[in-house]
Scaffold this active site. Structure first.
Site, PDB file in Angstrom:
ATOM      1  N   HIS A 177      -0.407  -6.503  -9.351  1.00 36.12           N
ATOM      2  CA  HIS A 177      -0.447  -5.513  -8.267  1.00 36.12           C
ATOM      3  C   HIS A 177      -1.840  -5.401  -7.636  1.00 36.12           C
ATOM      4  O   HIS A 177      -2.139  -4.410  -6.981  1.00 36.12           O
ATOM      5  CB  HIS A 177       0.039  -4.159  -8.785  1.00 36.12           C
ATOM      6  CG  HIS A 177       1.461  -4.187  -9.235  1.00 36.12           C
ATOM      7  ND1 HIS A 177       2.517  -3.875  -8.411  1.00 36.12           N
ATOM      8  CD2 HIS A 177       2.011  -4.546 -10.420  1.00 36.12           C
ATOM      9  CE1 HIS A 177       3.654  -4.020  -9.080  1.00 36.12           C
ATOM     10  NE2 HIS A 177       3.367  -4.421 -10.300  1.00 36.12           N
TER      11      HIS A 177
ATOM     12  N   HIS B 135       0.221  -7.308  -2.295  1.00 39.18           N
ATOM     13  CA  HIS B 135       1.254  -7.652  -3.268  1.00 39.18           C
ATOM     14  C   HIS B 135       2.554  -6.944  -2.951  1.00 39.18           C
ATOM     15  O   HIS B 135       2.596  -6.048  -2.110  1.00 39.18           O
ATOM     16  CB  HIS B 135       0.799  -7.253  -4.681  1.00 39.18           C
ATOM     17  CG  HIS B 135       0.682  -5.770  -4.839  1.00 39.18           C
ATOM     18  ND1 HIS B 135      -0.413  -5.046  -4.409  1.00 39.18           N
ATOM     19  CD2 HIS B 135       1.552  -4.862  -5.371  1.00 39.18           C
ATOM     20  CE1 HIS B 135      -0.224  -3.763  -4.664  1.00 39.18           C
ATOM     21  NE2 HIS B 135       0.956  -3.619  -5.247  1.00 39.18           N
TER      22      HIS B 135
ATOM     23  N   ASP C  52       6.033  -4.965  -4.714  1.00 40.61           N
ATOM     24  CA  ASP C  52       6.612  -4.302  -5.882  1.00 40.61           C
ATOM     25  C   ASP C  52       8.098  -4.624  -5.931  1.00 40.61           C
ATOM     26  O   ASP C  52       8.814  -4.439  -4.934  1.00 40.61           O
ATOM     27  CB  ASP C  52       6.491  -2.777  -5.779  1.00 40.61           C
ATOM     28  CG  ASP C  52       5.083  -2.258  -5.975  1.00 40.61           C
ATOM     29  OD1 ASP C  52       4.169  -3.070  -6.205  1.00 40.61           O
ATOM     30  OD2 ASP C  52       4.904  -1.028  -5.877  1.00 40.61           O
TER      31      ASP C  52
ATOM     32  N   HIS D 243       9.402  -2.573 -11.325  1.00 39.65           N
ATOM     33  CA  HIS D 243       8.095  -1.928 -11.494  1.00 39.65           C
ATOM     34  C   HIS D 243       8.244  -0.488 -11.994  1.00 39.65           C
ATOM     35  O   HIS D 243       7.453  -0.026 -12.822  1.00 39.65           O
ATOM     36  CB  HIS D 243       7.346  -1.971 -10.161  1.00 39.65           C
ATOM     37  CG  HIS D 243       5.947  -1.465 -10.194  1.00 39.65           C
ATOM     38  ND1 HIS D 243       5.093  -1.629 -11.266  1.00 39.65           N
ATOM     39  CD2 HIS D 243       5.219  -0.781  -9.252  1.00 39.65           C
ATOM     40  CE1 HIS D 243       3.918  -1.085 -10.997  1.00 39.65           C
ATOM     41  NE2 HIS D 243       3.975  -0.555  -9.791  1.00 39.65           N
TER      42      HIS D 243
ATOM     43  N   HIS E 210       8.059   5.908  -5.235  1.00 40.09           N
ATOM     44  CA  HIS E 210       8.463   4.591  -5.736  1.00 40.09           C
ATOM     45  C   HIS E 210       9.903   4.614  -6.243  1.00 40.09           C
ATOM     46  O   HIS E 210      10.677   3.684  -5.978  1.00 40.09           O
ATOM     47  CB  HIS E 210       7.522   4.139  -6.857  1.00 40.09           C
ATOM     48  CG  HIS E 210       6.275   3.481  -6.378  1.00 40.09           C
ATOM     49  ND1 HIS E 210       5.217   4.200  -5.862  1.00 40.09           N
ATOM     50  CD2 HIS E 210       5.911   2.170  -6.320  1.00 40.09           C
ATOM     51  CE1 HIS E 210       4.252   3.360  -5.531  1.00 40.09           C
ATOM     52  NE2 HIS E 210       4.645   2.127  -5.780  1.00 40.09           N
TER      53      HIS E 210
ATOM     54  N   GLU F  94       2.425  -3.745  -0.452  1.00 34.74           N
ATOM     55  CA  GLU F  94       1.268  -2.853  -0.511  1.00 34.74           C
ATOM     56  C   GLU F  94      -0.035  -3.617  -0.298  1.00 34.74           C
ATOM     57  O   GLU F  94      -0.146  -4.801  -0.622  1.00 34.74           O
ATOM     58  CB  GLU F  94       1.234  -2.138  -1.860  1.00 34.74           C
ATOM     59  CG  GLU F  94       2.465  -1.278  -2.089  1.00 34.74           C
ATOM     60  CD  GLU F  94       2.556  -0.671  -3.479  1.00 34.74           C
ATOM     61  OE1 GLU F  94       3.207   0.371  -3.615  1.00 34.74           O
ATOM     62  OE2 GLU F  94       2.000  -1.253  -4.433  1.00 34.74           O
TER      63      GLU F  94
END
Length: 198
Positions: A46, A50, A52, A56, A149, A161
């Protein structure tokens, strides 16, 4: 066709507080009479720019290698926002994206110092988009990112992100943010680019 590199350079990238910093080790050097230059690196999945995967934050969520590439590659809409996004802001972003190009509303990239609230996350989740990106190293409040999230990844929307959009005007682009194919990965670095639509 103009191509925007919206990725951070890995060894000088931003790192979420508490995550390890990327490290590079030179294994051999031509200048030291080796046949070639050869390096190895170590990094958190991360770091920098990157994606997710649902895994995660969700034990039974899909991992990086289980996600279809179409989530990361296709038309996207860049919107410039500041502050905490409300549900009304999220609705407005999606409406503007649909007006510009219906396909681009499937992948939303947020430019600026913006924070996606839980209410805005609900709107994006209900809309069934494929990808949501931002310039921060996380989504939601930096000190409490879990709720946002869970809402986004729980809807199987991938998060992109740590992108860099300062040179990119608002509008429709073709995005390629395919991650490294890390088996069982909760996240993965990517070289994200945007291409102008001509």
């Amino acid at each position: 066709m103009k191509i925007y590199d919206i990725s951070q350079e890995v060894f000088g990238c931003e790192v979420y507080p508490g995550d390890p910093v990327p490290e590079k080790e030179m294994l051999s050097r031509i200048s030291e009479e080796s046949a070639c230059n050869l390096s190895a690196f170590r990094m958190c999945s991360h770091n920098g720019t990157h994606v997710d995967a649902p895994y995660h934050f969700l034990e039974d969520g899909k991992t990086i290698d289980e996600l279809e590439l179409k989530r990361f590659v296709g038309y996207a809409y860049v919107t410039e926002q500041e502050g905490t996004l409300t549900a009304e802001d999220a609705i407005g972003i999606l409406e503007k994206a649909r007006e510009a190009d219906r396909q681009s509303a499937k992948r939303i990239l947020i430019k600026g110092d913006a924070v996606v609230s839980a209410e805005a996350a609900d709107v994006f989740a209900e809309a069934g988009i494929l990808l949501l990106g931002n310039e921060s190293q996380t989504f939601g409040p930096a000190d409490a990112p879990m709720e946002v999230h869970l809402k986004i990844l729980g809807a199987e929307i991938v998060l992109l992100e740590g992108i860099r959009l300062d040179m990119v005007p608002e509008g429709v682009y073709f995005l390629n943010a395919a991650p490294l194919n890390l088996g069982g990965g909760d996240g993965a670095p990517c070289r994200a680019i945007l291409m102008e639509i001509v």
